[in-house]
Design a protein around this motif. Structure first.
Motif, PDB file in Angstrom:
ATOM      1  N   UNK A  78       0.845  -1.193   0.000  1.00  0.00           N
ATOM      2  CA  UNK A  78       0.000   0.000   0.000  1.00  0.00           C
ATOM      3  C   UNK A  78       0.877   1.240   0.000  1.00  0.00           C
ATOM      4  N   UNK A  79       0.574   2.152  -0.916  1.00  0.00           N
ATOM      5  CA  UNK A  79       1.296   3.417  -0.960  1.00  0.00           C
ATOM      6  C   UNK A  79       0.537   4.450  -0.142  1.00  0.00           C
ATOM      7  N   UNK A  88       4.976   6.167   9.869  1.00  0.00           N
ATOM      8  CA  UNK A  88       3.596   5.713  10.094  1.00  0.00           C
ATOM      9  C   UNK A  88       3.578   4.349  10.777  1.00  0.00           C
ATOM     10  N   UNK A  89       4.511   3.476  10.426  1.00  0.00           N
ATOM     11  CA  UNK A  89       4.559   2.144  11.058  1.00  0.00           C
ATOM     12  C   UNK A  89       4.713   2.272  12.569  1.00  0.00           C
ATOM     13  N   UNK A  90       5.458   3.279  13.017  1.00  0.00           N
ATOM     14  CA  UNK A  90       5.615   3.496  14.464  1.00  0.00           C
ATOM     15  C   UNK A  90       4.302   3.948  15.103  1.00  0.00           C
ATOM     16  N   UNK A  91       3.573   4.819  14.422  1.00  0.00           N
ATOM     17  CA  UNK A  91       2.278   5.264  14.937  1.00  0.00           C
ATOM     18  C   UNK A  91       1.294   4.088  14.937  1.00  0.00           C
ATOM     19  N   UNK A  92       1.304   3.292  13.873  1.00  0.00           N
ATOM     20  CA  UNK A  92       0.415   2.122  13.807  1.00  0.00           C
ATOM     21  C   UNK A  92       0.720   1.157  14.951  1.00  0.00           C
ATOM     22  N   UNK A  93       1.984   0.997  15.261  1.00  0.00           N
ATOM     23  CA  UNK A  93       2.371   0.109  16.355  1.00  0.00           C
ATOM     24  C   UNK A  93       1.819   0.610  17.691  1.00  0.00           C
ATOM     25  N   UNK A  98       0.883  -3.994  13.638  1.00  0.00           N
ATOM     26  CA  UNK A  98       2.246  -4.021  13.114  1.00  0.00           C
ATOM     27  C   UNK A  98       2.199  -4.128  11.601  1.00  0.00           C
ATOM     28  N   UNK A  99       2.760  -3.137  10.942  1.00  0.00           N
ATOM     29  CA  UNK A  99       2.903  -3.171   9.490  1.00  0.00           C
ATOM     30  C   UNK A  99       4.389  -3.048   9.174  1.00  0.00           C
ATOM     31  N   UNK A 100       4.771  -3.557   8.031  1.00  0.00           N
ATOM     32  CA  UNK A 100       6.177  -3.499   7.619  1.00  0.00           C
ATOM     33  C   UNK A 100       6.340  -2.331   6.655  1.00  0.00           C
ATOM     34  N   UNK A 101       7.257  -1.438   6.964  1.00  0.00           N
ATOM     35  CA  UNK A 101       7.554  -0.314   6.072  1.00  0.00           C
ATOM     36  C   UNK A 101       8.343  -0.806   4.875  1.00  0.00           C
ATOM     37  N   UNK A 102       8.076  -0.226   3.713  1.00  0.00           N
ATOM     38  CA  UNK A 102       8.736  -0.635   2.479  1.00  0.00           C
ATOM     39  C   UNK A 102      10.247  -0.568   2.531  1.00  0.00           C
ATOM     40  N   UNK A 103      10.780   0.409   3.254  1.00  0.00           N
ATOM     41  CA  UNK A 103      12.247   0.542   3.310  1.00  0.00           C
ATOM     42  C   UNK A 103      12.902  -0.666   3.980  1.00  0.00           C
ATOM     43  N   UNK A 104      12.132  -1.407   4.764  1.00  0.00           N
ATOM     44  CA  UNK A 104      12.675  -2.597   5.422  1.00  0.00           C
ATOM     45  C   UNK A 104      13.060  -3.661   4.407  1.00  0.00           C
ATOM     46  N   UNK A 114       5.628   3.124   1.194  1.00  0.00           N
ATOM     47  CA  UNK A 114       4.790   1.924   1.122  1.00  0.00           C
ATOM     48  C   UNK A 114       4.819   1.141   2.435  1.00  0.00           C
ATOM     49  N   UNK A 115       3.685   0.503   2.728  1.00  0.00           N
ATOM     50  CA  UNK A 115       3.632  -0.469   3.819  1.00  0.00           C
ATOM     51  C   UNK A 115       3.177  -1.800   3.235  1.00  0.00           C
ATOM     52  N   UNK A 116       3.512  -2.844   3.935  1.00  0.00           N
ATOM     53  CA  UNK A 116       3.123  -4.203   3.548  1.00  0.00           C
ATOM     54  C   UNK A 116       2.108  -4.676   4.581  1.00  0.00           C
ATOM     55  N   UNK A 117       0.924  -5.066   4.111  1.00  0.00           N
ATOM     56  CA  UNK A 117      -0.150  -5.497   4.995  1.00  0.00           C
ATOM     57  C   UNK A 117      -0.632  -6.878   4.555  1.00  0.00           C
ATOM     58  N   UNK A 118      -0.410  -7.920   5.357  1.00  0.00           N
ATOM     59  CA  UNK A 118      -0.831  -9.266   4.969  1.00  0.00           C
ATOM     60  C   UNK A 118      -2.353  -9.390   4.968  1.00  0.00           C
TER      61      UNK A 118
END
Length: 154
Positions: A78-79, A88-93, A98-104, A114-118
């Motif tokens: 997701x963009x 944003x991943x820190x705020x979501x946490x 827990x979402x994975x940031x694209x830079x990871x 981008x975030x990765x959401x299963x």
């Protein structure tokens, strides 16, 4: 789930059968996708029910987020509009999602927004996740990322 070891490999033994799989499941010459005699006329399968459920929730609750239907895999990329996904991943946490940031997963920096959401979780979990992400997104947009606590000067 236990499968008969003679059918396309076995999660019990981890061994593949000695005979070749049927042509519909045989890898293509490039090794990426199954081939079939009718592959040129093959229509893509409809999205899995959980993916449809997740994208419906996102369209309704977070309409400014963008994504492409995944070709494979178990997550939606997701963009986020005008946002750093890591922040944003820190705020979501903090909202217990827990979402994975694209830079990871992409050190090039091209997916920093981008975030990765299963989408493999049960529908009730996906519904709650989107509810919490909606709250997190609202907080993120109102207040921005929470600054990291630095070391004391003295």
């Amino acid at each position: 789930m236990r499968r008969n070891p003679s059918q396309h490999g076995s999660p019990v033994t981890g061994r593949w059968p000695t005979s070749a799989p049927p042509s519909s499941t045989r890898p293509s010459p490039s090794g990426c996708c199954p081939t079939s005699p009718n592959s040129s006329r093959h229509r893509p399968d409809p999205p899995p029910p959980r993916l449809r459920h997740l994208t419906g929730l996102l369209e309704q609750s977070l309409p400014d987020w963008r994504w492409e239907p995944p070709v494979g895999g178990s997550a939606l990329w997701i963009e986020l509009p005008d946002a750093d996904a890591g922040a944003f991943a820190q705020v979501a946490l903090r909202h217990e999602v827990e979402v994975v940031a694209g830079r990871t997963t992409d050190p090039s920096g091209r997916h920093d927004s981008f975030i990765r959401l299963p989408f493999t979780y049960p529908p009730d979990v996906l519904t709650e996740a989107v509810h919490r992400l909606t709250w997190a997104w609202g907080d993120f947009r109102r207040h921005g990322p929470v600054p990291e606590q630095g070391s004391p000067l003295v």
